[in-house]
Design a protein around this motif. Structure first.
Motif, PDB file in Angstrom:
ATOM      1  N   GLY A  10       1.172  -0.947  -0.147  1.00  0.00           N
ATOM      2  CA  GLY A  10       0.221  -0.009  -0.047  1.00  0.00           C
ATOM      3  C   GLY A  10       0.469   0.670   0.086  1.00  0.00           C
ATOM      4  O   GLY A  10       1.569   1.260   1.229  1.00  0.00           O
ATOM      5  N   GLY A  11       0.762   2.152  -0.999  1.00  0.00           N
ATOM      6  CA  GLY A  11       1.076   3.335  -1.313  1.00  0.00           C
ATOM      7  C   GLY A  11       1.202   4.985  -1.020  1.00  0.00           C
ATOM      8  O   GLY A  11       1.237   5.276  -1.635  1.00  0.00           O
ATOM      9  N   GLY A  12      -0.354   4.373   0.676  1.00  0.00           N
ATOM     10  CA  GLY A  12      -0.833   5.265   0.577  1.00  0.00           C
ATOM     11  C   GLY A  12      -0.077   5.614   1.887  1.00  0.00           C
ATOM     12  O   GLY A  12       1.053   6.224   2.097  1.00  0.00           O
ATOM     13  N   CYS A  13      -0.847   7.531   2.959  1.00  0.00           N
ATOM     14  CA  CYS A  13      -0.700   8.305   3.770  1.00  0.00           C
ATOM     15  C   CYS A  13       0.484   7.307   4.783  1.00  0.00           C
ATOM     16  O   CYS A  13       1.429   7.405   5.056  1.00  0.00           O
ATOM     17  N   ALA A  14      -0.233   5.667   4.737  1.00  0.00           N
ATOM     18  CA  ALA A  14       0.384   4.741   5.997  1.00  0.00           C
ATOM     19  C   ALA A  14       1.714   4.185   5.521  1.00  0.00           C
ATOM     20  O   ALA A  14       2.714   4.487   5.357  1.00  0.00           O
ATOM     21  N   GLY A  15       1.855   4.030   4.097  1.00  0.00           N
ATOM     22  CA  GLY A  15       2.714   3.160   3.192  1.00  0.00           C
ATOM     23  C   GLY A  15       3.462   3.639   3.312  1.00  0.00           C
ATOM     24  O   GLY A  15       5.056   3.586   3.030  1.00  0.00           O
ATOM     25  N   LEU A  16       3.457   5.454   3.265  1.00  0.00           N
ATOM     26  CA  LEU A  16       4.350   5.954   2.407  1.00  0.00           C
ATOM     27  C   LEU A  16       5.125   6.887   4.228  1.00  0.00           C
ATOM     28  O   LEU A  16       6.621   6.910   3.813  1.00  0.00           O
ATOM     29  N   SER A  17       4.709   6.648   4.893  1.00  0.00           N
ATOM     30  CA  SER A  17       5.257   6.773   6.118  1.00  0.00           C
ATOM     31  C   SER A  17       5.923   5.943   6.512  1.00  0.00           C
ATOM     32  O   SER A  17       7.140   5.761   7.551  1.00  0.00           O
ATOM     33  N   ALA A  18       5.512   4.711   6.716  1.00  0.00           N
ATOM     34  CA  ALA A  18       6.654   3.194   7.254  1.00  0.00           C
ATOM     35  C   ALA A  18       7.440   3.637   6.452  1.00  0.00           C
ATOM     36  O   ALA A  18       8.391   3.461   6.935  1.00  0.00           O
ATOM     37  N   VAL A 359     -16.789   2.543   9.142  1.00  0.00           N
ATOM     38  CA  VAL A 359     -17.531   3.049  11.176  1.00  0.00           C
ATOM     39  C   VAL A 359     -17.089   2.647  11.940  1.00  0.00           C
ATOM     40  O   VAL A 359     -16.615   1.230  12.529  1.00  0.00           O
ATOM     41  N   LEU A 360     -16.809   3.391  13.269  1.00  0.00           N
ATOM     42  CA  LEU A 360     -16.785   3.608  14.563  1.00  0.00           C
ATOM     43  C   LEU A 360     -17.311   3.059  15.373  1.00  0.00           C
ATOM     44  O   LEU A 360     -18.278   4.376  15.729  1.00  0.00           O
ATOM     45  N   SER A 361     -17.745   2.224  15.738  1.00  0.00           N
ATOM     46  CA  SER A 361     -18.962   1.843  16.453  1.00  0.00           C
ATOM     47  C   SER A 361     -18.535   1.176  17.488  1.00  0.00           C
ATOM     48  O   SER A 361     -16.883   0.254  18.024  1.00  0.00           O
ATOM     49  N   ASP A 362     -19.179   0.952  19.024  1.00  0.00           N
ATOM     50  CA  ASP A 362     -18.942   0.283  20.273  1.00  0.00           C
ATOM     51  C   ASP A 362     -18.319  -1.203  20.895  1.00  0.00           C
ATOM     52  O   ASP A 362     -17.885  -1.355  20.743  1.00  0.00           O
ATOM     53  N   LEU A 363     -18.693  -1.493  19.195  1.00  0.00           N
ATOM     54  CA  LEU A 363     -18.595  -3.136  19.540  1.00  0.00           C
ATOM     55  C   LEU A 363     -16.918  -2.798  18.794  1.00  0.00           C
ATOM     56  O   LEU A 363     -16.350  -4.021  19.357  1.00  0.00           O
ATOM     57  N   LEU A 364     -16.226  -2.459  18.275  1.00  0.00           N
ATOM     58  CA  LEU A 364     -14.730  -2.224  18.367  1.00  0.00           C
ATOM     59  C   LEU A 364     -14.028  -1.723  19.480  1.00  0.00           C
ATOM     60  O   LEU A 364     -13.118  -2.132  19.408  1.00  0.00           O
ATOM     61  N   GLY A 382      -0.570  -1.492   9.406  1.00  0.00           N
ATOM     62  CA  GLY A 382      -0.290  -0.426   9.486  1.00  0.00           C
ATOM     63  C   GLY A 382      -0.984   0.761   8.674  1.00  0.00           C
ATOM     64  O   GLY A 382      -1.149   1.898   8.486  1.00  0.00           O
ATOM     65  N   GLY A 383      -2.595   0.547   8.687  1.00  0.00           N
ATOM     66  CA  GLY A 383      -3.537   1.319   8.103  1.00  0.00           C
ATOM     67  C   GLY A 383      -3.976   2.721   9.711  1.00  0.00           C
ATOM     68  O   GLY A 383      -3.208   2.524  10.636  1.00  0.00           O
ATOM     69  N   GLU A 384      -4.823   2.859   9.133  1.00  0.00           N
ATOM     70  CA  GLU A 384      -5.303   3.713  10.331  1.00  0.00           C
ATOM     71  C   GLU A 384      -6.225   3.841  11.310  1.00  0.00           C
ATOM     72  O   GLU A 384      -5.802   4.456  11.949  1.00  0.00           O
ATOM     73  N   LEU A 385      -6.621   2.322  11.072  1.00  0.00           N
ATOM     74  CA  LEU A 385      -7.032   1.641  12.306  1.00  0.00           C
ATOM     75  C   LEU A 385      -6.268   1.283  12.841  1.00  0.00           C
ATOM     76  O   LEU A 385      -6.500   0.803  14.458  1.00  0.00           O
ATOM     77  N   SER A 386      -5.124   1.102  12.920  1.00  0.00           N
ATOM     78  CA  SER A 386      -4.386   0.344  13.357  1.00  0.00           C
ATOM     79  C   SER A 386      -3.489   1.671  15.169  1.00  0.00           C
ATOM     80  O   SER A 386      -3.116   0.407  15.535  1.00  0.00           O
ATOM     81  N   TYR A 396      -8.799   8.176  12.262  1.00  0.00           N
ATOM     82  CA  TYR A 396      -8.614   7.263  11.007  1.00  0.00           C
ATOM     83  C   TYR A 396      -8.480   8.397  10.025  1.00  0.00           C
ATOM     84  O   TYR A 396      -8.302   9.318  10.873  1.00  0.00           O
ATOM     85  N   GLY A 397      -8.776   8.834   8.694  1.00  0.00           N
ATOM     86  CA  GLY A 397      -8.005   9.475   8.385  1.00  0.00           C
ATOM     87  C   GLY A 397      -7.234   9.574   7.641  1.00  0.00           C
ATOM     88  O   GLY A 397      -5.891   9.091   8.642  1.00  0.00           O
ATOM     89  N   THR A 398      -6.952  11.384   6.721  1.00  0.00           N
ATOM     90  CA  THR A 398      -5.436  11.188   5.924  1.00  0.00           C
ATOM     91  C   THR A 398      -4.204  11.534   7.655  1.00  0.00           C
ATOM     92  O   THR A 398      -3.014  10.933   7.886  1.00  0.00           O
ATOM     93  N   HIS A 399      -3.787  12.313   7.917  1.00  0.00           N
ATOM     94  CA  HIS A 399      -3.334  12.519   9.619  1.00  0.00           C
ATOM     95  C   HIS A 399      -3.281  10.897  10.303  1.00  0.00           C
ATOM     96  O   HIS A 399      -1.609  11.333  10.593  1.00  0.00           O
TER      97      HIS A 399
END
Length: 737
Positions: A10-18, A359-364, A382-386, A396-399
């Motif tokens: 994955g070459g998005g924000c998380a992949g490039l940061s890693a 979707v971030l719910s109470d179940l998470l 290593g994605g946004e939810l990690s 979540y989100g790019t930052h």
């Protein structure tokens, strides 16, 4: 085959940061698209730049020296607007305000719902020397809002968290009022991202590449991917995957069930992004917020004195409310009433995002555990939810993706120089071989096989062979006092009990037995049914509900090792459950174990401990009649050592309690069965046969679940252990023939 320290998928924000964090290591980044950036997608309309992906500006990051300092950047973009916002609550209610909170408060006054302001106030009183901070118990409560306020926050919510506001964690809901973005920028997000994270000189990048499989080996991970119609294989000491879980998990051969369970709790919402370039008078407002259109929010950006850009997001959950699928023409037409009559559309672009946001719910939160991003010993998410924790819900989100890539990359560095992540704990060899399939719309696809089962089933071996090394291993392998099927898979009731019985058979002190049973009661007892579950909040619908095998096994142990007065068991409820669960052939079938005779042993053992009554007598009598009728000519049941051993364990241990009319028949059956098992003792190993199966939902697309199914074969050592236990228990009947 090329070899690397780390492969990043994955070459998005998380992949490039890693990738940037791992600049000193040999790395390979694999990206499916023809360019890097992921959901950062900057485009040109004529000579004007626009964002067709992530809207939040990444420019504030340039002023920081460290990625770690950007954790709160979402709030930087949430400053109050300099221009007003047009709020379209209904066809008859439209007004301008300078911020969402100002609009919310205005509606509170108009609707006489002043109490609703506690919806977005996290604390009632701030801390002082004389008075402590008081947390607001109404924070995020939707029932406090008037219908107009609810329409407002539901529309605003779509900007930062596509999906239904009702499904979200309550404490995240008020962020929609405080986190409204400003689109003021001097550079595109794509250029900022590339300036922040230049590809290191010792890194390789494979664009337009599709992952085929990720397979963990003993000391590395093999990654197969397709590039230019060629299948390429590469190996790395560790792998970081960053795309949304549902898009990458199906290609990973082995994932910890606990991690799979956690990430499956955060499904992604899909949606469209639209960009329009208009010529004409530029709107005085910075944005429109609407409750009555297919778009919830439109943002305006000035290009020059006569042109402006409009950005619209349309999450898929709004499709059914308005139309099946939006078009650029429909959206442009819906904007016209709010623009000057002289405005003319020059150009437009749209893009469908299959994975727009989670979707971030109470179940998470319920399924959270500390190292959820550790998918296996050498594969990490290593994605946004990690970086999600109960204290960091806004994960979540790019930052946050940028922060996540750095965090997981730093964690991965610790594994690069070691031969195994678990330095102080080396698992014993797996006892089973799992054949792995995926099912999409009930169509199976075979993925291959993998070794599994390096913890719980060693409890059976410990019971049979009394090896001190196995006992020491199992004591070290406990996770907070309980056990797993395979190291890293997460504890379950049945796995914990297999180990516990092995320890009991090897002299575990009574106070330790009670301690472990109490842990099982706390973790797996369902007070609503009076029965026991495999795991609470099951890893898929298949995992939910009471467990026949687990309930029978733990109930027997509780009755045997606790005083009856100390027990929480409702014997009648358990008997009713077992009576309702018996199959047409008078056996009991587990949700996990393929062998009904194996599960039936634990049920019959419990029935012998329950108070005598007519139901118990009938169940036992029918079971033994079934046993006598189903034995085959070679003395076995189902020509299976596991089935035969399970029946011998049942018959030999309780023959004195059986109806007298059956005693001689059972003795003869035992003798034939014992001789059947003895023929395998001279062989090097027992035959391989099915023992376990389980599955998970790993993704959901258009209401169709993709399942991963594991069919687990005993390699022979478990069969040998069961046979040894059976022969020991029936030793008084062993005769030479």
């Amino acid at each position: 085959m090329n070899s690397y320290d780390v492969i990043i998928v994955g070459g998005g924000c998380a992949g490039l940061s890693a990738l940037s964090t791992l600049a000193n290591y040999r790395t390979l980044l694999i990206e499916k698209n023809s360019s890097l950036g992921g959901r950062v997608n900057s485009i040109n309309l004529e000579d004007a730049s626009a964002e067709l992906g992530a809207l939040y500006s990444l420019e504030p990051m340039l002023q920081f020296n460290s990625i770690s300092q950007t954790a709160c950047l979402d709030n930087i973009n949430g400053n109050a607007q300099h221009s007003s916002i047009l709020f379209i609550i209904s066809h008859s209610l439209q007004f301008e305000s300078f911020s969402p909170i100002e609009a919310f408060d205005r509606l509170a006054i108009a609707n006489q719902s002043q109490q609703s302001t506690s919806f977005y106030k996290r604390v009632i009183k701030t801390n002082s020397r004389s008075e402590p901070t008081i947390t607001n118990p109404n924070f995020g409560r939707l029932d406090l809002l008037s219908p107009d306020q609810l329409s407002l926050v539901a529309s605003l919510f779509q900007v930062t968290h596509p999906g239904s506001i009702y499904d979200c964690i309550p404490s995240l809901r008020p962020l929609c009022l405080n986190n409204f973005p400003s689109l003021t920028r001097t550079q595109t997000n794509q250029s900022v991202l590339m300036n922040l994270f230049r590809v290191p000189s010792n890194a390789q990048v494979a664009l337009s590449s599709n992952i085929i499989s990720l397979t963990e080996l003993n000391s590395s991970v093999e990654v197969k991917f397709e590039n230019n119609d060629q299948c390429i294989s590469a190996q790395a000491k560790s792998v970081i995957v960053t795309p949304p879980p549902a898009s990458i998990f199906p290609f990973i051969k082995s994932i910890r069930p606990q991690s799979l369970n956690f990430y499956h709790s955060a499904p992604y919402i899909s949606g469209y992004s639209f960009v329009f370039l208009f010529i004409g008078p530029i709107p005085a407002q910075s944005a429109f917020v609407s409750s009555i259109h297919i778009w919830s929010v439109c943002f305006f950006t000035r290009v020059d004195d006569s042109r402006f850009i409009v950005n619209c997001y349309v999450p898929s959950n709004r499709f059914g409310q308005f139309s099946a699928k939006p078009s650029e023409h429909e959206l442009a037409s819906s904007l016209k009433p709010y623009l000057s009559d002289s405005c003319v559309l020059l150009q437009s672009r749209s893009k469908f995002w299959r994975y727009l946001a989670p979707v971030l719910s109470d179940l998470l939160v319920d399924r959270y555990f500390q190292e959820h991003y550790v998918l296996s010993n050498r594969i990490f998410y290593g994605g946004e939810l990690s970086t999600f924790t109960p204290d960091n819900l806004n994960a979540y989100g790019t930052h946050n993706a940028i922060k996540a890539g750095e965090t997981v990359a730093n964690f991965t560095i610790d594994t690069i120089s070691s031969s195994h992540r678990f330095i102080n704990f080396r698992p014993l060899p797996p006892l089973l071989n799992a054949h792995v399939f995926t099912f999409n719309q009930q169509i199976p696809k075979y993925l291959g096989s993998q070794p599994e089962g390096n913890v719980a089933f060693y409890g059976l071996l410990l019971s049979a062979f009394k090896e001190q090394s196995i006992k020491s291993y199992l004591l070290k392998a406990s996770v907070e006092g309980l056990w797993e099927y395979n190291h890293g898979f997460g504890v379950t009731l049945e796995d914990s009990l297999l180990v516990l019985e092995g320890l009991i058979d090897n002299g575990l002190p009574k106070h330790h037995i009670k301690r472990i049973l109490n842990l099982c009661i706390d973790k797996f007892y369902d007070t609503t049914t009076g029965l026991f579950v495999t795991v609470k909040k099951g890893r898929s619908s298949y995992w939910q509900g009471p467990s026949i095998h687990g309930t029978a096994q733990i109930s027997y142990l509780i009755l045997k090792h606790f005083n009856l007065s100390d027990s929480l068991l409702d014997s009648q409820k358990i008997l009713d459950f077992l009576s309702a669960s018996v199959t047409s052939d008078s056996l009991w079938k587990s949700r996990w174990f393929t062998n009904s005779y194996f599960t039936s042993f634990y049920v019959v053992r419990l029935l012998m401990f329950l108070p005598d009554d007519h139901t118990t007598y009938l169940l036992l009598s029918r079971y033994y009649e079934r046993i006598l009728q189903s034995q085959v000519s070679n003395g076995s049941w189902e020509d299976s050592p596991i089935s035969t051993s399970s029946v011998i364990l049942t018959l030999a241990l309780y023959h004195n309690s059986l109806p007298i009319t059956l005693s001689n028949e059972i003795k003869n059956s035992l003798i034939k069965a014992i001789n059947y098992l003895r023929q395998f003792q001279g062989q090097e190993c027992f035959p391989s046969e099915p023992l376990l199966y389980y599955w998970y939902d790993i993704s959901e697309i258009d209401d169709q679940f993709t399942k991963r199914f594991y069919h687990c074969m005993d390699k022979g050592r478990i069969s040998a252990a069961l046979a040894s236990l059976a022969l020991q228990s029936a030793s008084s009947y062993i005769v030479d023939k």
